[in-house]
Design an enzyme around this catalytic site. Structure first.
Site, short mmCIF file in Angstrom:
data_model
loop_
_atom_site.label_atom_id
_atom_site.label_comp_id
_atom_site.label_asym_id
_atom_site.label_seq_id
_atom_site.Cartn_x
_atom_site.Cartn_y
_atom_site.Cartn_z
N GLU A 167 -0.33 7.55 -1.45
CA GLU A 167 -1.30 7.99 -2.45
C GLU A 167 -0.84 9.28 -3.13
OE1 GLU A 167 -1.43 7.79 0.79
OE2 GLU A 167 -3.11 8.88 1.70
N CYS A 215 14.14 11.08 5.80
CA CYS A 215 14.12 10.76 7.23
C CYS A 215 15.53 10.79 7.80
CB CYS A 215 13.49 9.41 7.46
SG CYS A 215 14.48 8.07 6.84
N LYS A 233 0.89 -1.17 0.00
CA LYS A 233 0.00 0.00 0.00
C LYS A 233 0.93 1.22 0.00
CE LYS A 233 -1.72 3.11 1.74
NZ LYS A 233 -1.47 4.48 1.23
P1 NAD Z 1 2.53 9.34 6.51
O1 NAD Z 1 2.60 8.76 7.89
O2 NAD Z 1 1.60 10.46 6.27
O3 NAD Z 1 2.10 8.18 5.45
C1 NAD Z 1 2.77 6.94 5.39
C2 NAD Z 1 1.75 5.88 4.94
O4 NAD Z 1 0.72 5.79 5.93
C3 NAD Z 1 1.10 6.20 3.60
O5 NAD Z 1 1.00 5.01 2.85
C4 NAD Z 1 -0.26 6.74 4.02
O6 NAD Z 1 -1.27 6.45 3.06
C5 NAD Z 1 -0.56 5.99 5.32
N1 NAD Z 1 -1.40 6.78 6.24
C6 NAD Z 1 -1.44 8.13 6.36
N2 NAD Z 1 -2.33 8.48 7.30
C7 NAD Z 1 -2.85 7.33 7.79
C8 NAD Z 1 -3.83 7.05 8.80
N3 NAD Z 1 -4.43 8.02 9.50
N4 NAD Z 1 -4.12 5.76 9.05
C9 NAD Z 1 -3.52 4.77 8.36
N5 NAD Z 1 -2.61 4.98 7.39
C10 NAD Z 1 -2.26 6.25 7.11
O7 NAD Z 1 4.03 9.70 6.10
P2 NAD Z 1 4.52 10.49 4.80
O8 NAD Z 1 4.15 11.92 4.96
O9 NAD Z 1 4.12 9.78 3.58
O10 NAD Z 1 6.10 10.34 4.95
C11 NAD Z 1 6.91 11.20 5.69
C12 NAD Z 1 7.26 10.63 7.04
O11 NAD Z 1 7.87 9.36 6.90
C13 NAD Z 1 8.26 11.49 7.80
O12 NAD Z 1 7.86 11.56 9.15
C14 NAD Z 1 9.57 10.73 7.65
O13 NAD Z 1 10.50 10.96 8.67
C15 NAD Z 1 9.06 9.33 7.69
N6 NAD Z 1 10.03 8.41 7.12
C16 NAD Z 1 10.70 7.59 7.98
C17 NAD Z 1 11.65 6.71 7.50
C18 NAD Z 1 12.37 5.79 8.44
O14 NAD Z 1 12.96 4.83 7.98
N7 NAD Z 1 12.33 6.04 9.74
C19 NAD Z 1 11.94 6.69 6.12
C20 NAD Z 1 11.24 7.54 5.27
C21 NAD Z 1 10.27 8.40 5.79
#
Ligand code: NAD
Length: 507
Positions: free
Chosen positions: A177, A282, A174
């Site tokens: 989006e 990240c 997944k």
């Molecule tokens: P996000 O948490 O908004 O989304 C990540 C995934 O979760 C997506 O597939 C999204 O559709 C889903 N999602 C979003 N809201 C949700 C909800 N309420 N319930 C269930 N699923 C939901 O993150 P993002 O904005 O896409 O990515 C940026 C974040 O990811 C930053 O905080 C970054 O630090 C982190 N990140 C961490 C790593 C790591 O390895 N620690 C690597 C890359 C990015």
């Protein structure tokens, strides 16, 4: 705009049927580029059914045959590298070269996953008792899932898919989006490489799709990467539903600059690590901690020389050092945090608010509506400020001055996040002490973005990671397999001692 992304189910692209879609934008121009279908619970469950059907046959395929398909997949991704990088750059906003790196760092993990026949080997001990041998084997879990963020739309899906599939699982992705184009192409290339139907499934969607994955009993493990609040939600929900989970969250990465460091090298490293990919990594460095006022003043001056020379531009502009951020909301949030930093009393040395891209247009297209934030630099930031406590995820660097090494070390140690950290120094003793005592998962010594290579593991500590196994490296095979241990005795080799009612122990 003619593209409508659906899903990738049972070996082919299919349209979504929910009637719910979300618009995908080109962050460089602010123009809509596609619509993406958002799956319903029923659609996700139907997609998982195809993975359930595919899983036993894939698990029974010998590992060497499985990795031959991965080898072809790697070759095809290589042949399509430019196409994938362009699509990625246009949907994400990072530059074309950086987008290539996104794909290549994902392929690195596919290459590591070619070690599956070796990684899946069990252990054997002969004669653990009279005529008794013990051996273990690693078996796939069945159907497993990956839920991934917008900021690495090729790398992170491949980090999950490679080891999961090589280990013999059917994998359901997944993706984000916001930039769904590349994950769908990767699934298509997997099929072209000879992958069986149903082994790599992509369902697009939002919270409904994620919850459907979390609530489906067939999903045995969930690998998540994204923001901390969602990571924690997914970890808790998956665990409640009896699934294995590894969930990686947000970050606030410090770079400690010791007085003996080469400050030109440190300043160059900082500029790349803070502003590359518009700070949307990240592992981006968002806090510089020079030790001593003299180091801080000299470092500040070197940063002030370099930062105004950075070029912010369209993702396909070869001159651009970095591109736009992902959405207007992300830009707005970064502006709000910069305002809060100013109100809290930090010194705003370089203000990136409302500056846009360096050029008005690129290839005849206006950049006026793109989501650009120019590089921003704060000095004299203190620990209670929101620009320090929060992950900004934008091109904003904070200088926090420390009087001593111990004061500098305390900052990452006391921060809620613990993803990456770096020290710049010429002292082996300082570097060693730092690596031993810092409470962070990944450490760079004169290396600003210490993302471990594919055959080591990647994972943060504290609020940056939930679960006890990391991504890629040997941990990834442990995460996507379960161990079975067999103790066997062949009766013709052993004397029959009759029934025994006590715990067997060695004589
Ligand atoms: P996000 O948490 O908004 O989304 C990540 C995934 O979760 C997506 O597939 C999204 O559709 C889903 N999602 C979003 N809201 C949700 C909800 N309420 N319930 C269930 N699923 C939901 O993150 P993002 O904005 O896409 O990515 C940026 C974040 O990811 C930053 O905080 C970054 O630090 C982190 N990140 C961490 C790593 C790591 O390895 N620690 C690597 C890359 C990015």
């Amino acid at each position: 705009m003619s593209t409508v992304y659906g899903h990738f189910i049972n070996g082919e692209r299919v349209a979504g049927t929910s009637g719910r879609t979300q618009t995908v934008y080109c962050p460089a121009t602010g123009k809509a580029s596609a619509e993406v279908a958002l799956a319903t619970t029923d659609e996700v469950n139907a997609a998982i059914d195809t993975a359930i059907a595919a899983a036993p046959g894939w698990a029974a395929t010998n590992p060497q045959k499985r990795i031959r398909i991965l080898m072809k997949w790697i070759a095809l991704i290589g042949e399509h590298l430019d196409e994938l990088a362009e699509l990625l750059a246009l949907e994400h906003g990072k530059t074309f070269d950086d987008a290539k790196g996104d794909v290549i760092r994902g392929v690195d993990v596919l290459e590591f996953a070619l070690s599956a026949p070796h990684m899946l080997k069990g252990e054997f001990s002969d004669s653990v008792g009279t005529g008794i041998d013990t051996y273990s084997m690693r078996q796939p879990l069945g159907v497993v899932a990956g839920i991934t963020p917008f900021n690495f739309p090729a790398m992170i899906p491949l980090w999950k898919a490679g080891p999961a599939i090589a280990a013999g699982n059917a994998f359901v992705l997944k993706p984000s989006e916001r930039d769904p184009g590349v994950p769908l192409r990767l699934a298509e290339l997997f099929m072209e490489a000879g992958g069986p139907k149903g082994v790599f499934t992509v369902v697009n969607g939002d919270k409904e799709a994620v919850d459907a994955v979390l609530n489906n009993d067939a999903i045995k493990a969930v690998g998540f990467v994204g923001s901390t609040a969602i990571a924690q939600y997914i970890y808790e929900t998956a665990a409640k539903n009896g699934k294995r989970a590894q969930c990686f969250g947000g970050a606030k990465n410090h770079m400690i600059i010791m007085p003996d460091a080469d400050l030109d090298q440190a300043a160059d490293a900082l500029v790349g690590a803070a502003y590359g990919s518009a700070g949307e990594r990240c592992m981006a460095i968002s806090v510089a901690v020079p030790v001593g006022q003299e180091t801080a003043d000299r470092l500040r001056d070197k940063l002030m020389e370099r930062i105004p020379k950075l070029k912010v531009g369209h993702s396909l502009d070869p001159q651009a050092d970095y591109g736009p951020v992902i959405t207007p909301q992300a830009k707005e949030r970064i502006h709000t945090l910069i305002n809060e930093g100013v109100e809290a009393g930090a010194d705003l040395l370089i203000d990136g608010r409302d500056k846009g891209a360096n050029d008005a247009e690129f290839n005849g297209e206006s950049l006026a509506d793109g989501y650009y934030v120019a590089p921003t630099l704060f000095d004299n930031v203190t620990p209670e400020m929101s620009i320090y406590t929060e992950e900004i995820f934008g091109p904003v660097l904070c200088i926090m001055r420390a009087e001593s090494y111990e004061e500098a070390l305390a900052l990452p140690n006391e921060h809620v996040y613990g993803n990456g950290v770096a020290i710049f120094t010429n002292s082996g003793a300082a570097a060693r002490d730092f690596a031993q005592r810092v409470q962070v998962g990944m450490i760079g010594v004169n290396v600003p973005i210490p993302v471990p290579i594919a055959y080591h593991t990647f994972g943060g500590w504290k609020a940056s990671g939930f679960g006890d196994l990391n991504q890629h490296g040997p941990d990834s095979f442990r995460f996507y397999t379960k161990t079975k241990t067999v103790t066997s005795r062949w009766l013709e080799n052993a004397e029959n001692v009759g029934a025994s009612f006590v715990m067997p122990v060695m004589d």
